[in-house]
Design an enzyme around this catalytic site. Sequence first.
Site, PDB file in Angstrom:
ATOM      1  N   SER A 237       0.827  -1.199   0.000  1.00 29.39           N
ATOM      2  CA  SER A 237       0.000   0.000   0.000  1.00 29.39           C
ATOM      3  C   SER A 237       0.868   1.259   0.000  1.00 29.39           C
ATOM      4  CB  SER A 237      -0.913   0.007   1.221  1.00 29.39           C
ATOM      5  OG  SER A 237      -1.844   1.066   1.150  1.00 29.39           O
ATOM      6  N   GLN A 259      -0.852   4.763   6.133  1.00 34.10           N
ATOM      7  CA  GLN A 259      -0.382   3.747   5.187  1.00 34.10           C
ATOM      8  C   GLN A 259       0.812   2.992   5.740  1.00 34.10           C
ATOM      9  OE1 GLN A 259      -2.235   3.089   2.254  1.00 34.10           O
ATOM     10  NE2 GLN A 259      -3.435   4.367   3.646  1.00 34.10           N
ATOM     11  N   HIS A 262       0.244  -0.221   7.652  1.00 42.09           N
ATOM     12  CA  HIS A 262      -0.201  -1.402   6.916  1.00 42.09           C
ATOM     13  C   HIS A 262       0.883  -2.466   6.853  1.00 42.09           C
ATOM     14  CE1 HIS A 262      -4.161  -1.155   5.161  1.00 42.09           C
ATOM     15  NE2 HIS A 262      -3.983   0.104   4.813  1.00 42.09           N
ATOM     16  N   GLU A 327      -0.964   5.068  -5.398  1.00 35.38           N
ATOM     17  CA  GLU A 327      -2.220   4.338  -5.197  1.00 35.38           C
ATOM     18  C   GLU A 327      -3.288   5.293  -4.650  1.00 35.38           C
ATOM     19  OE1 GLU A 327      -3.831   0.480  -2.618  1.00 35.38           O
ATOM     20  OE2 GLU A 327      -1.970   1.507  -2.045  1.00 35.38           O
ATOM     21  N   HIS A 328      -2.959   5.971  -3.566  1.00 36.57           N
ATOM     22  CA  HIS A 328      -3.835   6.981  -2.967  1.00 36.57           C
ATOM     23  C   HIS A 328      -3.153   8.341  -3.077  1.00 36.57           C
ATOM     24  CE1 HIS A 328      -4.357   3.196  -0.559  1.00 36.57           C
ATOM     25  NE2 HIS A 328      -5.631   3.412  -0.855  1.00 36.57           N
ATOM     26  N   ASP A 361     -11.005   3.853   2.325  1.00 34.36           N
ATOM     27  CA  ASP A 361     -10.809   2.435   2.623  1.00 34.36           C
ATOM     28  C   ASP A 361     -12.099   1.756   3.053  1.00 34.36           C
ATOM     29  OD1 ASP A 361      -8.142   2.349   2.016  1.00 34.36           O
ATOM     30  OD2 ASP A 361      -7.434   2.505   4.078  1.00 34.36           O
ATOM     31  N   GLU A 415      -5.288  -8.126 -48.554  1.00 33.30           N
ATOM     32  CA  GLU A 415      -4.581  -8.911 -47.540  1.00 33.30           C
ATOM     33  C   GLU A 415      -4.342 -10.346 -47.990  1.00 33.30           C
ATOM     34  OE1 GLU A 415      -6.550  -8.582 -43.785  1.00 33.30           O
ATOM     35  OE2 GLU A 415      -5.890  -6.517 -43.468  1.00 33.30           O
ATOM     36  N   HIS A 420     -12.242 -14.748 -47.601  1.00 33.14           N
ATOM     37  CA  HIS A 420     -12.901 -13.605 -46.969  1.00 33.14           C
ATOM     38  C   HIS A 420     -13.574 -12.743 -48.037  1.00 33.14           C
ATOM     39  CE1 HIS A 420     -10.589 -14.683 -43.459  1.00 33.14           C
ATOM     40  NE2 HIS A 420     -11.033 -13.645 -42.752  1.00 33.14           N
TER      41      HIS A 420
END
Length: 429
Positions: A237, A259, A262, A327-328, A361, A415, A420
């Site tokens: 985190s 953080q 964590h 992340e944050h 959170d 092609e 096709h």
Amino acid sequence: MFLIKTDDREFEERFEELLGRGAMDMEHVSSVVGTIIKEIRSEGNGALKRHIERFDGWSPQNDDELMVDVAQMKEAYEALEPALRDALHLAYDRVRSYHEKQMPRSWIDFDEAGNTLGQKVTPVDRAGLYIPGGKAAYPSSLLMNAIPAIVAGVEEIVVATPTPDNEINHLLLAAAHLCGIRKMFKVGGASAIAAMAYGTETIPKVDVITGPGNIFVATAKKLVYGDVNIDMIAGPSEIGILADETAIPEYLAIDLLSQAEHDEMASSILITPSLALAEAVRETLYIELAKLERELIARKSIEERGAIIVTGSMEEAVALMNRVAPEHLEVVTANPFELLPKIRHAGAIFLGAFTPEPIGDYMAGPNHTLPTGGTAKFYSPLSTEHFLKKSSIIAMSEEGINAIGEACALLARTEGLTAHEKSVRIRLK
């Protein structure tokens, strides 16, 4: 936590070290994880039980013991204190409301030639959610992973969580009941990812696996990707804070620590043009650090992976934070919305002094499963779309294919794909 100025001679070198914060050396665990996956695929529950005994310290005596009793979930929910139950419901309702607004739609469009084009959105049949356990249990992670799947319309949700010594967090059980989970298994780590990816006698194979985990979980998700879909490969985190001289040092110090507590590998970075604020935050942070229950974890994180950077301007601060792609990201300035258009890379953006990261959170509503390690430059938060797939719809009328068929046949012929070309041309007038 080091404090450094952008005009310091060694700044760029030290900043590059910060940018490498999310690097995970998966090579040294790949062989271990690869062996675990191979054993699960070939031996199923037999290998699963051995892994549980090895990693979680208890030995399931039969297949039924791998599964959490639904009645146990209900009992845990009913035993909650009223205030805690209300908080769980409030979080559930807010997260669900936010994700309902995310839902993409199916659509059909008709043109004047009678052609029909469209998009059909359908959920996957079965989703697997990995919810960490062990030293810490995260009921909020269950809500954040289960609710988008529920909103998306997934019919069957499978949950795997480690249970050291065969114990499981009661609030996690209560959250599972609230989410209507019927299949929850006492399996963790790479074994759980492999079991959900390929199936065993007890655990069904899923279509997509989401949820956070340690390096073994991340490596397993990387190795099974392609056989199933995954949300992202997330690391430790992290928080980034952009702040000016109007910010309150105590707020920022605690937010950085939110953080750091964590994980020892968590990253906390403040970037500001105010030297006075930087010094005040650093001083306050160490005062508050000593008060934390998880002081040792937070201290290691702050000392090894924390930084305060002082810039020459807010423009420079924003540019550096875009390189971090946290992340944050908290934006704590006099007018945070003015900076929003300049922010290009962040998992979640928290604007203003009264929007601390922890509110995201648990309670705000947006998902807290977010890209880490700079991957916010190309990954998005977990959402309902991780549990959905889109099918294109095409229906041509005779008039419609005659209008565009010749051009289509020409491209096919160019092609060298003559079948096709003929497939289209034989339908033309």
